[in-house]
Design an enzyme around this catalytic site. Structure first.
Site, PDB file in Angstrom:
ATOM      1  CG  ASN A   1       7.357  -3.697   3.404  1.00 22.52           C
ATOM      2  OD1 ASN A   1       7.298  -2.773   4.149  1.00 22.52           O
ATOM      3  ND2 ASN A   1       7.654  -3.338   1.974  1.00 22.52           N
ATOM      4  N   GLY A   2      10.515  -4.140   2.926  1.00 22.49           N
ATOM      5  CA  GLY A   2      11.524  -3.369   3.362  1.00 22.49           C
ATOM      6  C   GLY A   2      12.622  -3.215   2.432  1.00 22.49           C
TER       7      GLY A   2
ATOM      8  N   PRO B   1       0.849  -1.290   0.283  1.00 16.52           N
ATOM      9  CG  PRO B   1      -0.203  -1.180   2.264  1.00 16.52           C
ATOM     10  CD  PRO B   1       0.823  -2.072   1.455  1.00 16.52           C
TER      11      PRO B   1
ATOM     12  CE  LYS C   1       3.242  -2.550   4.362  1.00 12.25           C
ATOM     13  NZ  LYS C   1       3.394  -0.917   4.816  1.00 12.25           N
TER      14      LYS C   1
ATOM     15  CB  CYS D   1       0.658   4.802   9.390  1.00 11.03           C
ATOM     16  SG  CYS D   1       0.970   6.485   8.582  1.00 11.03           S
TER      17      CYS D   1
ATOM     18  CD  GLN E   1      -2.376  -0.478   5.171  1.00  9.83           C
ATOM     19  OE1 GLN E   1      -2.418   0.707   4.824  1.00  9.83           O
ATOM     20  NE2 GLN E   1      -1.537  -1.079   5.564  1.00  9.83           N
TER      21      GLN E   1
HETATM   22  C1  LIG Z   1       4.824   7.382  -0.280  1.00  9.19           C
HETATM   23  C2  LIG Z   1       4.465   6.457   0.651  1.00  9.19           C
HETATM   24  C3  LIG Z   1       3.275   6.055   0.972  1.00  9.19           C
HETATM   25  C4  LIG Z   1       2.780   5.001   2.028  1.00  9.19           C
HETATM   26  N1  LIG Z   1       1.798   4.768   2.204  1.00  9.19           N
HETATM   27  C5  LIG Z   1       1.423   3.515   2.840  1.00  9.19           C
HETATM   28  C6  LIG Z   1       0.226   3.033   3.417  1.00  9.19           C
HETATM   29  O1  LIG Z   1      -1.054   3.792   2.973  1.00  9.19           O
HETATM   30  N2  LIG Z   1      -0.236   1.971   4.139  1.00  9.19           N
HETATM   31  C7  LIG Z   1       1.060   1.138   4.450  1.00  9.19           C
HETATM   32  O2  LIG Z   1       0.884   0.363   5.217  1.00  9.19           O
HETATM   33  N3  LIG Z   1       2.387   1.671   4.497  1.00  9.19           N
HETATM   34  C8  LIG Z   1       2.608   2.604   3.521  1.00  9.19           C
HETATM   35  N4  LIG Z   1       3.840   2.941   3.072  1.00  9.19           N
HETATM   36  C9  LIG Z   1       5.029   2.032   3.506  1.00  9.19           C
HETATM   37  C10 LIG Z   1       5.063   1.150   2.467  1.00  9.19           C
HETATM   38  O3  LIG Z   1       4.140   0.295   2.171  1.00  9.19           O
HETATM   39  C11 LIG Z   1       6.293   0.172   3.053  1.00  9.19           C
HETATM   40  O4  LIG Z   1       6.115  -0.238   3.947  1.00  9.19           O
HETATM   41  C12 LIG Z   1       7.759   1.014   3.028  1.00  9.19           C
HETATM   42  O5  LIG Z   1       7.828   1.763   1.943  1.00  9.19           O
HETATM   43  C13 LIG Z   1       8.981   0.060   3.111  1.00  9.19           C
HETATM   44  O6  LIG Z   1       9.007  -0.560   1.900  1.00  9.19           O
HETATM   45  P1  LIG Z   1      10.172  -0.133   0.813  1.00  9.19           P
HETATM   46  O7  LIG Z   1      11.557  -0.282   1.418  1.00  9.19           O
HETATM   47  O8  LIG Z   1      10.222  -1.155  -0.288  1.00  9.19           O
HETATM   48  O9  LIG Z   1      10.020   0.977   0.283  1.00  9.19           O
HETATM   49  C14 LIG Z   1       4.201   4.354   2.192  1.00  9.19           C
HETATM   50  C15 LIG Z   1       5.413   4.622   1.649  1.00  9.19           C
HETATM   51  C16 LIG Z   1       5.734   5.521   1.023  1.00  9.19           C
HETATM   52  C17 LIG Z   1       7.084   5.892   0.609  1.00  9.19           C
END
Ligand SMILES: Cc1cc2nc3c(=O)[nH]c(=O)nc-3n(C[C@H](O)[C@H](O)[C@H](O)COP(=O)(O)O)c2cc1C
Length: 312
Positions: A204-205, A21, A143, A105, A75
């Protein structure tokens, strides 16, 4: 990547590479693209349970989906069990068999309201939320992050509680709340969650390549990986991760623009696609000049013309 299906409740996800998400981005057009490029499951951005109840959320565009997209997860976020349950039962969530609860979040407004990552500090309430949502009959997933900060890691214990409350799968973002999106991913905490529960665990990450995804799986034992920011710069990362053939950047852009127009008005589409064009130009020669021109484009026609001129 070794691909395999994942069972989440009674839904079989065709492979173990998921789109995260992303608030402001994972509406229908980006989800449909990522699905076409191989993602096994895509999530809507987080939607306020209260907003759904009071009809104040702009859910029309956020929760649009259709059969072309296939199975998708919604979500939600919130902190009141009955409101969360009502959100799961809301007609706008009817097309989504899986509902994920946001417990990660870090945004101050959300955290201060006792929502998102604040639930890591109130595991009993987190449990009650899951139990209430499960009563809706939806498949509930969670999550969450590994903790609020490095000396307050909660992963294994929290994972157990979520599974015990009825979650059908969990996604663990291997960073603490105070790190926001920066810093190393803590593989060993994700591994602890995997060893603590019998439901699928998605890691995730920091996945920006095939090698990253392989390392995340190898070092955590997780059942799958969830890709977030990498998909903003290149939705076709799912092609690389799943062995799906890539297509041209222009074709991708044209599809996304068409599907955005299907869901949003001209103004929104123009602004949104300008932003996506900027993401997609990262690393290209002349990207700065392209972005500057793009941000001056004032109609869908201009955005499209500029994209065609650059990427044809
Ligand atoms: C612009 C943005 C918006 C996000 N919005 C959500 C969200 O709505 N819900 C959520 O659970 N995580 C949200 N996240 C977190 C991501 O889902 C993810 O957990 C986080 O970016 C780590 O993964 P990555 O290292 O692959 O980016 C958001 C992240 C970013 C950068």
């Amino acid at each position: 990547m070794t691909l395999h299906s994942i069972q989440i409740g009674n839904v079989t996800i065709p492979n173990n590479i998921l789109l995260a998400p992303l608030a402001g981005y994972t509406s229908y057009p980006l989800r449909r693209l990522c699905k076409e490029y191989g993602a096994g499951l895509c999530y809507t951005e987080m939607v306020s349970a209260k907003g759904l109840k009071y009809g104040s959320e702009n859910t029309q565009a956020l929760l649009y989906t259709d059969e072309k997209e296939g199975v998708c997860a919604a979500q939600i976020f919130g902190s009141e069990p009955e409101i969360m349950r009502a959100a799961c039962e809301h007609e706008k969530l009817a097309p989504f068999p899986i509902v994920d609860i946001n417990m990660g979040c870090p945004v101050p407004k959300i955290y201060k309201n006792g929502e998102g990552s604040a639930l890591l500090e109130d595991p009993l309430l987190a449990e009650r939320l899951v139990k209430a949502c499960v009563k809706s009959g939806k498949i509930i997933t969670v999550k969450f992050r590994i903790g609020i900060c490095a000396d307050k890691l909660v992963t294994a214990e929290f994972a157990k509680r979520m599974a015990g409350a009825g979650a059908a799968a969990i996604t663990v973002h291997g960073r603490t709340k105070d790190k926001i999106y920066a810093g190393e991913v803590n593989f060993s905490e994700i591994e602890k969650a995997k060893n603590a529960v019998d439901i699928p665990v998605i890691a995730n990450g920091g996945v920006f390549s095939n090698a990253d995804a392989e390392a995340l799986i190898a070092r955590t034992g997780a059942d799958g990986v969830m890709v977030a920011r990498a998909a903003l710069f290149d939705p076709q990362i799912f092609c690389d991760l799943t062995g799906t053939p890539r297509e041209s950047k222009l074709t991708m852009f044209e599809k996304q623009l068409e599907w955005t127009m299907q869901v949003c008005d001209e103004r929104f589409t123009t602004v949104f696609m300008r932003k996506m064009a900027a993401f997609y130009s990262k690393g290209e020669r002349g990207a700065a000049a392209f972005k500057e021109k793009m941000f001056r484009a004032s109609s869908i026609g201009e955005v499209l013309a500029l994209a065609r001129e650059t990427w044809r």
